[in-house]
Design an enzyme around this catalytic site. Sequence first.
Site, short mmCIF file in Angstrom:
data_model
loop_
_atom_site.label_atom_id
_atom_site.label_comp_id
_atom_site.label_asym_id
_atom_site.label_seq_id
_atom_site.Cartn_x
_atom_site.Cartn_y
_atom_site.Cartn_z
N LYS A 86 0.82 -1.22 0.00
CA LYS A 86 0.00 0.00 0.00
C LYS A 86 0.85 1.27 0.00
O LYS A 86 0.36 2.35 -0.31
CB LYS A 86 -0.97 0.01 1.18
CG LYS A 86 -0.34 0.17 2.54
CD LYS A 86 -1.37 0.12 3.65
CE LYS A 86 -0.76 0.30 5.02
NZ LYS A 86 -0.17 1.63 5.25
N ASP A 87 2.15 1.15 0.35
CA ASP A 87 3.04 2.30 0.36
C ASP A 87 3.75 2.52 -0.97
O ASP A 87 4.53 3.46 -1.11
CB ASP A 87 4.10 2.14 1.45
CG ASP A 87 3.52 2.20 2.86
OD1 ASP A 87 2.47 2.84 3.03
OD2 ASP A 87 4.12 1.61 3.77
#
Length: 307
Positions: A86-87
Amino acid sequence: MKSKKIIIGSRGSKLALIYAEKARQEILKFATEFNINEVEIKTIKTAGDKNQKVRLSEIGGKGLFSKQIEDELLDDKISIAIHALKDMPSQETNGLITNSFLKRNDAREVLISKDKMRFENLKPNSIIGTSSFRREFQLKQLRKDLSYKLIRGNVDTRINKVREDLYDATVLASAGIFSLDLDSYVSNIFSVDEMLPSAGQGVIALQSKVDDNFIKILLNKINHKQTYFSVQSERSVLKVLDGDCETAIGVYSSIKNDTIELKAELFSLDGSERYYVKSSKNISQANELGLEVGENLKRQSKGNYKK
């Protein structure tokens, strides 16, 4: 002839190192010619770790948690880069490939509050700490009478800020909380219908150089197939929307037998408008499903989600 070592590049937080160790154990199952001392974890400090006072979007976006690690991979200082998916930006860095994923952790969101007060029982104007517009807008859909304030830092830092009365509560990914054995602090677990997670939330991604065939073959053996198809659908939505850190979008897929179902929601810049799509296809069409859902959201929103 084998390489002397496999070096895994990781952020240095407690959580990142737990994920890196999971990856190392998976690698050792398949790279049997290597012993544990020959599969090394190297910690790398990223720009996102160094600046924790402002929103990521103000200092460069999601790539702040991955760029330094990717640079070391491109320079052959590490063999594999490990990231919380997600980063990562939705567009792949030239020369690198992210095509292998460990089995997905719990993707849901949790609330951590003072005195373990449940979300529905928080007093009006309680201050919720979050650095995510998505989480803020989703929570406002559930309760419009709460206040929101920027919070940055790792999991421990955010929990301590609540305990020190700087915030009444904060929302975090359950994957991190449970991996760190901090579930005793949790007051609520939100279902994915209450709060759709960010694309790839709970997924550990393994990245290599495009031309490193030994590592690519190894990572393909580790790759968890269901997670892989989920990631394809969810990330394709992001690619269509070409969003950034300020884009408030939740995306989550679930797989049953050979069918993949994808739910996605997108908010306008100010959070006042919500656009939603749910659709499904055969698992072999996971990528196409994500592209279709992304295009649907784009049409609904008429571009009212980015500056």
